[in-house]
Design an enzyme around this catalytic site. Sequence first.
Site, PDB file in Angstrom:
ATOM      1  N   GLU A 280      55.801  39.650  41.273  1.00 60.07           N
ATOM      2  CA  GLU A 280      55.517  38.836  42.457  1.00 60.07           C
ATOM      3  C   GLU A 280      55.256  37.390  42.031  1.00 60.07           C
ATOM      4  OE1 GLU A 280      52.007  38.627  45.893  1.00 60.07           O
ATOM      5  OE2 GLU A 280      51.690  39.736  44.031  1.00 60.07           O
ATOM      6  N   LYS A 342      57.281  39.210  52.742  1.00 67.20           N
ATOM      7  CA  LYS A 342      56.142  40.124  52.794  1.00 67.20           C
ATOM      8  C   LYS A 342      55.587  40.227  54.205  1.00 67.20           C
ATOM      9  CE  LYS A 342      51.726  40.965  50.406  1.00 67.20           C
ATOM     10  NZ  LYS A 342      50.793  40.445  49.399  1.00 67.20           N
ATOM     11  N   CYS A 392      53.186  43.494  46.271  1.00 69.20           N
ATOM     12  CA  CYS A 392      51.764  43.621  45.970  1.00 69.20           C
ATOM     13  C   CYS A 392      51.079  44.662  46.847  1.00 69.20           C
ATOM     14  CB  CYS A 392      51.099  42.251  46.082  1.00 69.20           C
ATOM     15  SG  CYS A 392      49.369  42.202  45.540  1.00 69.20           S
TER      16      CYS A 392
END
Length: 522
Positions: A280, A342, A392
Site C-alpha cells: 500500500e 479504497k 490495508c
Amino acid sequence: ARGAAGPLDRALALLSGALLALSFPRYGHGAVGLIALVPWLVALSGWTGRAGHWPGQSASRGAWLGTLTGVVFYSGTLYWTSDTVGTFGGLPLPLAVGAAFLLVLYMSAYVAVAGAVTATLVSRLGWVGLPLGATAWVALEYVRGFLIGGFPWIPLGNTLIDLLPLAQMASVGGIYLLSLFVGLVNAGFAVMVMSTPRLRLRALAVTMVFIAVPAVWGAARLGDGRLLSAGTAVRVGLVQANVLQVDKWNRAKAGEILQKYMSLSTRAVEAGAKVVLWAESATPFLFDEDLRGQTQVRSFVQALGVPVLFGSDEVEREPEMRFFNSAFMLDGAGATAAVYRKMHLVPFGEWVPFKDWLFFVKPLVEAVADFSPGTRVTMLPVDGHMISTAICYEVTYPGLMREAVQQGSELLTTITNDAWYGESSAPFQHFEMAAVRAIEQGRYLVRAANTGITGIVDPYGRIVTRTALGDTTVVVGDVRFLQERTVYATIGDVVAFASGLLTLLALLAATLRRPWPSSSMN
C-alpha cells in the site's frame, strides 16, 4: 434478579476480558476463546454457587458487567492505538492514551449491550438465555461492522483461525458463523459449570459433541484439499521493502525507496513470478501526479515484462479536489490496466468521525489526511484472469471480498502498510483476519505488506509462507486462479441476519413472561 453485581461478579467479568485478550495474537492463542466468555456468562447469570440456582441479573447490571469485560478485552488488544496516534498524530502521551481509551469504550459499548441482553434473557428464560446471548453477540458484531463507517476488528470467530478444522465453517457461514459457534460453546460450558451434577454431565456431553462434529467435518475438508489442485497455477512475487514510516515521504530517500522495490521485484521475476505485488502507498510520490516517477515505474514494469500491482495516493481535481488511497495495476507493457480506490477508510487514520466534537485532539484531526472513499469493487486483469485487492484495513470486511468473488475474482490480494503499528499485536491480528477471508471465499489470498507480515494463505486458511516483521525480502510462491464458490460466497451473511432476528424475537418473548424459576434447574 438478585442484588447489585458483587465483587465476585466483577472479578469474573474482568477475568473474561483478560481471557478474550489472550485469545488473539500476538500474545494469545485462539483455543482460549472457547472458554473466555464462561466467567462473564456465569456473572450475568447471577449464579449463587448453588447448583441450578442462577436467577440472572438486571439489564443495567448486565450492561455494567459487559462494560468491564469489554474494557479489559479491548485494552489488551487495541493498546497499540495510543502509540500510533501519539507518534503519527502528534498527540502528547496523555491525550494519545485518552483517545485510545475512547475507542476502547466505543468497542466496549457493544459488549455492554450484549451483556444487558443476555442478562435479561437469562432472568426471563433461564438457561436458554445463554445460547441466545451468543446470537446477540453476533448481531452486534455485524452492526459494529458498518455503524459509523464500521470497525470490524478482531471478531470473536477469528479465534478459530488457530483451530483450522473448526475454522472451515467459515466456508459455509462466514466469520459470523464462527463467532456464533464460539459463543455457543462458551454457553455450553457455562451451563455445565452452574448445573446440578446430572445436568452438568449432559451439558458437557452436548458441548463436546457440538465441537467434535464440525471438527471432524473440517478435518475431512482439509484432508480432501481439492482446491489445491483446481484451477490454473500462477507464481506470484510479493515485495516487502521494509520502508520506515518516518522515511516514507522523505524526498531525499525517494530514489532509494523506489530502487529497493525495483531490485526486489527483479529478484521475484528471476524466481519465476508472473505477477508482482508491492505494498500500500508503495511509491514515494503520487503516481498520477509525478510524471518523472511515473515514467520511471512504467519503464521498469515494461522491462520486467509482468503485471505489477502497487498502492499510491491518487488525486482527482474535477469537479472538486479529492484524494483516494488507490491500487494501480500495470500490465506487462507498463500501461495502466485498472485502478481500485479504497472503499473502507480507516477511522482516525484516513478520516475523522465527529471531528467537530473532538476539539481536544486537534493535532490528530489536522494530521489525518481527508481521503474520499471509492465507490465500487474493481477487477484487476492478469493474463486473462481476474483478481481483486483490498487495501490495508478493509480486508477485515468480509462483504468486500464476497462482492469481489461475485464479480469474478479468482484470486484475493491485499496490500498494506502496517509500519504505523511497529512490532505491536496489530500486524499479527491484521494478518490472521485476512486469513479467514481465504476460507470464506475458497480462494488463495496473497498479502504484500511494507514492513510485514507478507505471506500466502491457501483456500483452507493454511499459511503457505509468511515473513517476519521488519525484514527486507521478497516472497515467491505458487497459487491458483479458482472459480468455484463456497456456500458463504453464495448466501452471504445469513447467519448474522438470523442472529439479529432471533435475538429480537427472544427479547419479545422475554417481555411476555415472568422471570424463570431458577429452582427448575435443580
